[in-house]
Write an enzyme that holds these catalytic residues in place. Structure first.
Site, short mmCIF file in Angstrom:
data_model
loop_
_atom_site.label_atom_id
_atom_site.label_comp_id
_atom_site.label_asym_id
_atom_site.label_seq_id
_atom_site.Cartn_x
_atom_site.Cartn_y
_atom_site.Cartn_z
N CYS A 166 0.82 -1.21 0.00
CA CYS A 166 0.00 0.00 0.00
C CYS A 166 0.86 1.26 0.00
CB CYS A 166 -0.92 -0.03 1.22
SG CYS A 166 -1.99 1.38 1.35
N GLY A 196 -8.69 -3.82 -17.81
CA GLY A 196 -9.43 -2.59 -17.52
C GLY A 196 -9.95 -2.55 -16.10
N HIS A 209 -24.86 23.30 1.94
CA HIS A 209 -25.02 23.78 0.55
C HIS A 209 -23.99 24.86 0.26
CE1 HIS A 209 -27.03 24.90 -3.15
NE2 HIS A 209 -26.92 26.19 -2.77
#
Ligand SMILES: Cc1cc2nc3c(=O)[nH]c(=O)nc-3n(C[C@H](O)[C@H](O)[C@H](O)COP(=O)(O)OP(=O)(O)OC[C@H]3O[C@@H](n4cnc5c(N)ncnc54)[C@H](O)[C@@H]3O)c2cc1C
Length: 476
Positions: A42, A181, A446
């Site tokens: 990793c 892919g 928002h």
């Protein structure tokens, strides 16, 4: 002979998480890895270096696109040595940091290769020379995985790379063929494409990212078609040979155009999956069992058939993801500590860090169909969201898979800029058994992309503010 309550073999995100947690619980711990510092695949050649390069790739893409917003940077010029240096520095910082944290926790770190002597002791062939035998009460095997190869296509050429070779950024080839892919091929292919390479992807199945939700993949596919040179589906690379410093490739597939059947590339990246590192020397001196696909067989408490030996991470099975490995690490350590515990997550998120990112967790619509399970799906297209349009990234979709009876959120899929961050809310919803109404009634800030989760729940009930969908029939 040094003796430890716990010895961990392999210092990837599974192994180091296990060692650190065990030390926190008060155990004496040894951690063994052939690398100088903890980190595993990793940190050294996987998640972290690839994300450093993808960060730069995204910036290059945005710089190129900025002209349409009235900002002209000129064509980005890439200094490959500095880019490689940046990536290596990221790896050094992270692995060096882990080494410090291991020392603070008083963990004994052996750099070398481990082999089992028996079910109570290990031999470490030290990288610095010599060997040490260590005794243990419990051992955790966290030896991870390595790239798979394609039988018949393994040619000995530096122009044919696996993911580790591709992360080394040897040069910016004029053309690159990516065989496979899946997420690793698409992530690394995207990096090279941003650096200016003409990238062709060959995928054996009928779509990119086999296994991922098709609605999400369709949006990624459309963008990749613009950024990559070619995507060949239902196609298989059947022959590769080096001819005059280039790789000549033969591709087979019923739908292929004549010019795609034989092509020459400057480099090839083979990314056709990963296989577990379960061939640990001396493992046959224990009762640990290796299953058919090479994964070590464990129960839900991460115990192998040898009661004091546990195993976690890529070496025990899919999904081969870092966060799965570290979660299993905690289960294994608690098992070793004598707690009654099991690995039973409701949702293991998966993220593909392409542009746009694709992320999902829990049940997918495809899986529900395969299982014959009745679900309802609610989709919110990002083109209807102010923030997505404001950042010029309307190419996104948030999708909820909901149980029509209980209205429980069973799965969440997101494609779009930053989907990898957004999916965390979906994971929490699935893991906590949230209802669609919980997402709907939670006030989201928002303008943010997180509103797409709230709006997709509103779509489910037929009263999304920004998308019209006829009201669903009330529950009987
Ligand atoms: C290019 C790439 C990108 C990736 N990106 C992501 C991502 O974005 N997100 C994600 O979740 N996952 C990603 N992964 C997958 C992720 O790296 C793995 O799932 C994760 O590293 C598995 O952790 P692990 O602890 O099981 O083992 P590993 O990280 O594989 O570590 C195992 C360690 O054990 C050591 N070892 C093996 N045998 C011995 C032995 N006998 N003695 C001593 N040491 C030994 C190895 O050298 C290695 O250091 C990526 C992988 C690749 C290749």
């Amino acid at each position: 002979m040094p003796s430890f309550q716990l010895v961990v073999i392999g210092a990837g995100p599974g192994g180091y998480a296990a060692a650190f947690y065990a030390a926190d619980l008060g155990m004496s711990v040894a951690l063994i890895d052939s690398e100088q510092n903890p980190g595993g695949v990793c940190l050294y050649r996987g998640c972290i270096p690839s994300k450093a390069l993808l960060h730069v790739a995204k910036l290059v893409g945005e710089a190129r696109h900025a002209e349409s917003w009235g900002v002209k940077f000129g064509d980005p010029s890439i200094d490959l040595d500095r880019l490689r240096g940046f990536k290596d520095q990221v790896v050094q910082k992270m692995t060096g940091g882990l080494s410090q944290v291991a020392k603070l926790r008083k963990i004994t770190y052996y750099q070398g290769n481990a082999s089992f002597v028996d079910a109570k002791s290990l031999r470490v062939d030290l990288t610095a020379g010599g060997a040490e035998t260590v005794a243990f009460e419990h051992a955790i095997i966290a030896t991870g995985s390595r790239p798979s190869t394609v039988p018949g296509l393994s040619i000995d050429s530096p122009r044919v790379m696996d993911s580790t070779g591709a992360l080394d950024l040897p040069d910016t080839p004029g053309s690159l063929l990516v065989v496979g892919g899946g997420y690793i091929g698409l992530e690394l292919g995207s990096v090279y494409a941003a650096l200016g390479t003409k990238v062709t992807v060959v995928e054996m199945t009928s779509g990119l990212l086999p296994g991922a939700d098709r609605d999400l993949v369709a949006i990624l596919h459309r963008r990749l078609e613009k950024n990559l040179h070619k995507i060949l589906l239902n196609a298989r690379v059947v022959e590769m040979k080096e001819v005059k410093n280039r790789i000549k490739v033969r591709v087979e597939g019923a739908e292929l155009a004549e010019e795609d059947r034989e092509q020459t590339f400057d480099r090839v990246l083979v990314s056709v999956g990963r296989k577990p590192n379960s061939a640990i020397p001396g493992l046959d001196k224990t009762r640990v069992k290796v299953g058919e696909r090479g994964f070590i067989v464990v129960d839900e408490a991460m115990r192998t058939a040898e009661p004091n030996i546990l195993a976690i991470g890529d070496v025990v099975g899919e999904p081969m993801l870092a966060h799965k490995a570290s979660h299993e690490a905690r289960v294994a350590v608690e098992t070793a500590a004598g707690h009654k515990v099991a690995f039973e997550p409701q949702a293991i998120p998966a993220v593909v860090f392409t542009d746009p990112e694709v992320a999902w967790c829990g049940l997918t619509e495809t899986d529900a169909q395969k299982q014959g399970r009745k679900v309802e799906v609610a989709k919110f297209p990002w083109a209807a969201l102010g923030r997505a349009v404001a950042i010029d990234r309307p190419d996104g979709l948030t999708k909820l898979v909901i149980d029509p009876e209980t209205e429980r959120v069973l799965g969440v899929g997101i494609v779009g800029s930053g989907a990898g961050e957004l999916i965390a809310e979906g994971v929490l919803a699935v893991e906590m058994g949230a209802l669609a109404t919980d997402l709907k009634l939670t006030i989201h800030p928002h303008p943010t992309l997180s509103e797409t989760l709230m709006e997709s729940a509103e779509v489910f009930f037929g009263h999304s503010t920004h998308v019209y969908r006829p009201k669903r029939a009330a529950k009987s």
